[in-house]
Motif scaffolding. Structure first.
Motif, mmCIF file in Angstrom:
data_model
loop_
_atom_site.group_PDB
_atom_site.id
_atom_site.type_symbol
_atom_site.label_atom_id
_atom_site.label_comp_id
_atom_site.label_asym_id
_atom_site.label_seq_id
_atom_site.Cartn_x
_atom_site.Cartn_y
_atom_site.Cartn_z
ATOM 1 N N GLY A 1 40.799 34.362 42.299
ATOM 2 C CA GLY A 1 41.325 35.488 41.544
ATOM 3 C C GLY A 1 42.799 35.246 41.311
ATOM 4 O O GLY A 1 43.403 34.388 41.967
ATOM 5 N N TYR B 1 47.623 39.922 38.995
ATOM 6 C CA TYR B 1 48.048 40.437 37.705
ATOM 7 C C TYR B 1 48.955 41.658 37.840
ATOM 8 O O TYR B 1 49.330 42.283 36.849
ATOM 9 C CB TYR B 1 46.842 40.729 36.792
ATOM 10 N N ARG C 1 42.719 40.070 39.983
ATOM 11 C CA ARG C 1 41.664 40.000 38.969
ATOM 12 C C ARG C 1 40.794 38.782 39.271
ATOM 13 O O ARG C 1 41.266 37.647 39.217
ATOM 14 C CB ARG C 1 42.270 39.844 37.576
ATOM 15 N N ARG D 1 38.592 35.662 38.840
ATOM 16 C CA ARG D 1 38.565 34.715 37.731
ATOM 17 C C ARG D 1 37.247 34.752 36.965
ATOM 18 O O ARG D 1 37.223 34.640 35.745
ATOM 19 C CB ARG D 1 38.811 33.313 38.286
ATOM 20 N N GLN E 1 35.308 37.097 36.291
ATOM 21 C CA GLN E 1 35.181 38.233 35.384
ATOM 22 C C GLN E 1 35.968 38.010 34.094
ATOM 23 O O GLN E 1 35.721 38.671 33.086
ATOM 24 C CB GLN E 1 35.615 39.513 36.096
ATOM 25 N N ASP E 2 36.909 37.072 34.129
ATOM 26 C CA ASP E 2 37.589 36.684 32.901
ATOM 27 C C ASP E 2 36.749 35.687 32.115
ATOM 28 O O ASP E 2 36.809 35.636 30.890
ATOM 29 C CB ASP E 2 38.953 36.072 33.211
ATOM 30 N N SER F 1 31.739 38.379 31.505
ATOM 31 C CA SER F 1 31.760 39.789 31.875
ATOM 32 C C SER F 1 30.575 40.176 32.739
ATOM 33 O O SER F 1 30.619 41.203 33.430
ATOM 34 C CB SER F 1 31.783 40.660 30.613
ATOM 35 N N ASP G 1 29.963 38.831 38.447
ATOM 36 C CA ASP G 1 30.907 39.476 39.360
ATOM 37 C C ASP G 1 31.213 38.531 40.512
ATOM 38 O O ASP G 1 30.341 37.772 40.958
ATOM 39 C CB ASP G 1 30.319 40.778 39.897
ATOM 40 N N TYR G 2 32.448 38.570 41.005
ATOM 41 C CA TYR G 2 32.846 37.660 42.082
ATOM 42 C C TYR G 2 31.953 37.790 43.307
ATOM 43 O O TYR G 2 31.809 36.847 44.097
ATOM 44 C CB TYR G 2 34.302 37.927 42.490
#
Length: 269
Positions: free
Chosen positions: A108, A111, A168, A170, A172-173, A176, A179-180
């Motif tokens: 992650g 941010y 955040r 990674r 999920q970037d 979508s 999920d982590y």
């Protein structure tokens, strides 16, 4: 329709290329029978699966992948041979075969302007260090308390807790729908970053969609390239009568697996 007629899954002490070929054959074999791979369940020996009899035609294949820790059962006593295999499951198999540590890919990035790394999941605990914006951390676990959600993370040599609002994940970037916290998340990131697997769109991976044979051929060919495995071309390329049904993005992978002797077709054009 591609199907398997190979019996070399029982060979012993194989070289890297041949061992990969055996895995490829088994994966396609088990997908052909819709082998189920509920990954969160602890690995087991084939003898533990009450629904895989010693006389089943897939017994040896299940034994191999269970012993190697590549596939798990739907429970400690069932394999569910009539279940289904998803895209998330398959990239997990490849990642396990490659010896990937999924946690090392479940990263992650900060941010917030800064993320404090605490010694425990509490803002009253000691701040180990402050992590600047856009730096990456490895997500190890989650923790919830009355004051909010936390990630347990590793940053450099230090491990500690960061408030979830500052991080955040990674994956999920990238996608979508990954999920982590999903068991396959680290493997999806590994596969994507190494050019082994793509999403079904620029934002979706479809981890719970059933994997298709053409997708498997593409994934296996991608893994072979990543691992530096030279695939055999001993078999001449053929044109299948349903060649037009093979997606353009998958055709090179299907051809590579066919020429390597991993897959065959029922009829040729």
């Amino acid at each position: 329709m591609i199907y398997i007629r190979r019996v070399d899954i029982l060979l012993h002490k194989l070289k890297k290329t041949t061992d990969f070929r055996r895995l490829a054959v088994i994966c396609l074999l088990l997908v052909g029978m819709a082998g189920s791979l509920m990954m969160p369940t602890a690995a087991a020996s084939v003898s533990d699966f009450k629904d895989v009899s010693s006389g089943a035609w897939y017994y040896d294949a299940v034994s191999y992948v269970a012993d190697k820790g590549l596939f798990n059962g739907t429970s400690s006593t069932t394999f569910a041979p009539n279940g289904t295999m998803t895209r998330g499951m398959f990239i997990t198999v490849l990642g396990r075969y490659a010896g990937v540590d999924p946690a090392s890919w479940c990263t992650g990035y900060v941010y917030a302007e800064v993320a404090n790394l605490y010694s425990s999941p509490s803002i009253s605990s000691t701040i180990i260090e402050s992590i600047p914006m856009n730096r990456f951390v490895t997500i190890l676990d989650t923790f919830d308390d009355s004051n909010g959600n936390w990630y347990k993370v590793r940053y450099g040599e230090n491990e500690g807790y960061v408030m979830a609002i500052s991080i955040r994940p990674r994956c999920q970037d990238l996608f979508s729908d990954v999920d982590y916290s999903d068991y396959y998340a680290g493997y999806v990131i590994w596969g994507y970053m190494n050019g082994i697997v793509d999403g079904v769109s620029s934002t979706s991976f479809a981890p719970n969609a059933n994997v298709t044979r053409e997708q498997i051929c593409k994934l296996l060919a991608g893994y072979a390239s990543y691992a530096g495995i030279t695939l055999s071309t001993k078999s001449a390329a053929v044109t299948f009568t349903d060649q037009s049904s093979i997606s353009s993005w998958a055709l090179s992978g299907v051809t590579a697996m066919q020429r390597a002797g991993v897959v065959e077709g029922e009829t040729y054009g």
